[in-house]
Design an enzyme around this catalytic site. Structure first.
Site, PDB file in Angstrom:
ATOM      1  N   GLU A  46       0.990  -1.010   0.124  1.00  0.00           N
ATOM      2  CA  GLU A  46       0.058   0.110  -0.039  1.00  0.00           C
ATOM      3  C   GLU A  46       1.063   1.198   0.075  1.00  0.00           C
ATOM      4  O   GLU A  46       1.831   1.246   0.935  1.00  0.00           O
ATOM      5  CB  GLU A  46      -0.823  -0.044   1.369  1.00  0.00           C
ATOM      6  CG  GLU A  46      -1.926   1.095   1.338  1.00  0.00           C
ATOM      7  CD  GLU A  46      -2.730   1.124   2.672  1.00  0.00           C
ATOM      8  OE1 GLU A  46      -3.699   1.347   2.469  1.00  0.00           O
ATOM      9  OE2 GLU A  46      -2.032   0.768   3.801  1.00  0.00           O
TER      10      GLU A  46
ATOM     11  N   GLU B  69      -8.349  12.045   1.944  1.00  0.00           N
ATOM     12  CA  GLU B  69      -8.773  11.174   2.969  1.00  0.00           C
ATOM     13  C   GLU B  69      -8.937  12.283   4.423  1.00  0.00           C
ATOM     14  O   GLU B  69      -8.255  13.023   4.634  1.00  0.00           O
ATOM     15  CB  GLU B  69      -7.467  10.241   3.273  1.00  0.00           C
ATOM     16  CG  GLU B  69      -8.202   9.222   4.391  1.00  0.00           C
ATOM     17  CD  GLU B  69      -7.154   8.054   4.497  1.00  0.00           C
ATOM     18  OE1 GLU B  69      -7.264   7.294   5.447  1.00  0.00           O
ATOM     19  OE2 GLU B  69      -6.396   7.900   3.752  1.00  0.00           O
TER      20      GLU B  69
END
EC number: 3.2.1.8
Length: 240
Positions: free
Chosen positions: A134, A226
């Site tokens: 990730e 985010e």
């Protein structure tokens, strides 16, 4: 993750999302992800300009898009066609939204604004497989600047980024619950001009020199907003 109890842990260990599906599980689409619901499967759709969404979904609107929220507070994403999107959030739990590519490793240009009140990232975000990684390239952030095990620096696109590596243990991912590495490039100073370029190869090469090996680019890459237990707004246009 190694920094148990820190704010970095908390932003990545969010409350259980809607329908019991993790953010990473939801976002793993590569253009083909289906969201399981009580009534069946919600397949990625094709949105239209100026469409506002508030429920978890992926699809295309000129570019691939993904929207996920754990249901906390008020969060919306407006799809404005092409590579443009905007977000509004108030007292959110955890959410991530963005536009980009269903599979990706190319360079990115963006412009617009990212205005969090509290914790959030404005970043390029994606995954690789074999190994499962990730990755984040963070150009802007709110009240918390992400960190990890320091691996050096890389200069790219007019800025210097600190390189960090962290580990997630038995955590949700695009390939199910696994242990995997997180790679980070975090700009030493925020992008304040409202526009930027991310030459991904510079970061990927620097990570490789630091022994942080990437895998295959089978999964999505998005220019993401985010937020975690915060409020704010963003308006971003993405291009390759």
């Amino acid at each position: 993750m190694q920094q148990d109890g820190t704010q970095q842990d908390r932003i990545k260990q969010s409350p259980a999302p809607l329908n019991g599906m993790s953010r990473r599980g939801f976002l793993g689409g590569a253009g083909t992800l289906a969201l399981a619901t009580a009534s069946g499967l919600l397949l990625p759709g094709t949105a239209h300009a100026a469409t506002t969404i508030t429920t978890n979904q992926t699809g295309t609107d000129g570019m691939y898009y993904s929207f996920w929220t754990d249901g906390g507070g008020s969060v919306s994403m407006t799809l404005n066609g092409g590579g443009s999107y905007s977000t509004q959030w108030t007292n959110c739990g955890n959410f991530v939204a963005g536009k980009g590519w269903s599979t990706g490793d190319g360079n990115v240009r963006y412009n617009g604004y990212f205005n969090p009140v509290g914790n959030g990232y404005g970043c390029l975000y994606g995954w690789t497989s074999n190994p499962l990684v990730e990755y984040y390239i963070v150009d802007n952030w709110g009240s918390y600047r992400p960190t990890g095990t320091y691996k050096g620096t890389v200069s790219s696109d007019g800025g210097t980024y600190d390189i960090y590596q962290t580990t997630r243990y038995n955590a949700p991912s695009v390939e199910g619950t696994k242990t995997f590495q997180q790679y980070w490039s975090v700009r030493q100073s925020k992008v304040t001009s409202g526009s930027g370029t991310i030459t991904t190869g510079n970061h990927f090469d620097a990570w490789a020199r630091a022994g942080m090996n990437m895998g295959q680019f089978r999964y999505y890459m998005i220019m993401a907003t985010e937020g975690y237990q915060s409020s704010g707004s963003s308006n971003i246009t993405v291009s390759g």
